[in-house]
Enzyme design. Structure first.
Site, short mmCIF file in Angstrom:
data_model
loop_
_atom_site.label_atom_id
_atom_site.label_comp_id
_atom_site.label_asym_id
_atom_site.label_seq_id
_atom_site.Cartn_x
_atom_site.Cartn_y
_atom_site.Cartn_z
N CYS A 1 0.63 -1.34 0.05
CA CYS A 1 0.20 -0.06 -0.22
C CYS A 1 0.80 1.45 0.53
O CYS A 1 1.80 1.50 0.69
CB CYS A 1 -0.89 -0.16 1.64
N CYS B 1 -0.32 4.40 -6.38
CA CYS B 1 -1.35 4.12 -5.70
C CYS B 1 -2.18 2.02 -6.17
O CYS B 1 -1.96 2.01 -7.13
CB CYS B 1 -2.60 5.01 -5.65
N THR B 2 -1.92 1.24 -5.49
CA THR B 2 -1.91 0.32 -5.54
C THR B 2 -3.46 0.09 -6.82
O THR B 2 -2.56 -1.45 -7.29
CB THR B 2 -3.30 -0.55 -4.09
#
Ligand code: DGL
Length: 257
Positions: free
Chosen positions: A65, A175-176
């Site tokens: 994350c 961002c994941t």
């Protein structure tokens, strides 16, 4: 570990590079999104998850994350040592440097962008110019299934064509969730702009780490040994998890105290 579901993009990549390893995944769905939380809160949650995962026998922890990587990495390596923790930032920063990128754009949550961690690491790696933009609506948009439609197109276009990102030669998807909209993002960029995400570089870093520590699994993994925990289990999560991981997963709820 991840704030919720997005880290499954990283888990999927690790699994495809290292199919023999057993995967333990923890998504902190009670506390998501991390992207709007204070560093103090994220450090607290991340430490609880790390204690749980190492307590369950993990040999390596991936902070899958970005918001947790920028906030909690220093705290986690202080406790567990930097050979046991991989964040999602360093591998992709190294990739940008390898490509000799000179003007890198970075998009991510408010927490990731306001931390300036990418800016600092990219600058230290020799990148001339870094332009960062918080794109907080994208993660929710993706989780709600708005991908490849008129709404996602409008929102992505609005963010990606902002003057702040003009002239970039690479764009880091910090961002994941964003690997799922990589093609849509590319459609609003000059075709020479390289899109970099953490999925492959992190999986490679996991392979390198386990090889260096002589901890690579020698036996084939039984898929049933993989475990997926969430701190709050909802039916929509189960459905969305498939989209991120590419196959059905069985979540178990685990409350951390
Ligand atoms: N996993 C988060 C990240 O990569 C996105 C979702 C959230 O804000 O929790 O920053």
């Amino acid at each position: 570990m991840d704030s919720g579901i997005g880290g499954l993009t990283i888990a999927k990549s690790i699994k495809s590079v290292l199919p023999s390893e057993t995967l333990f995944y923890f998504g902190d769905t009670v506390h998501l999104p991390y992207g709007d939380k204070s560093p103090k809160a994220i450090i607290k949650y991340s430490n609880q998850i790390a204690d749980f995962l190492f307590g369950s026998g993990c040999k390596l922890l991936v902070i899958a994350c970005n918001s947790a990587s920028v906030s909690a990495y220093d705290s986690l390596i202080k406790k567990w040592g930097n050979d046991k923790i991989i964040n999602v930032i360093d591998p992709v920063v190294a990739t940008a440097a390898e490509f000799n990128s000179q003007h890198v754009g970075v998009i991510g949550t408010k927490r990731t962008i306001s931390s300036k961690v990418y800016f600092t690491k990219l600058t230290n790696a020799g990148v001339n110019k870094v332009s960062e933009l918080a794109t907080p609506l994208l993660a929710n948009m993706i989780e709600e299934g708005f991908i490849n439609n008129s709404i996602s197109h409008a929102l992505i276009e609005n963010y990606i064509t902002r003057p702040k990102l003009a002239g970039i030669d690479s764009l880091i998807l910090a961002c994941t969730h964003y690997p799922l909209i990589s093609a849509e993002i590319a459609s609003f960029l000059d075709k020479n702009v390289k899109i970099l995400d953490s999925t492959i570089p992190v999986a490679q870093a996991v392979l390198d780490n386990l090889t260096a520590r002589d901890l690579l699994s020698t036996e084939a993994n039984n898929i049933a040994d993989d475990k997926f925990w969430v701190s709050d289990l909802t039916s929509s999560f189960q459905k969305t998890a498939r989209m991120f991981f590419g196959e059905e997963i069985n979540n178990k709820k685990k409350v951390l105290k």
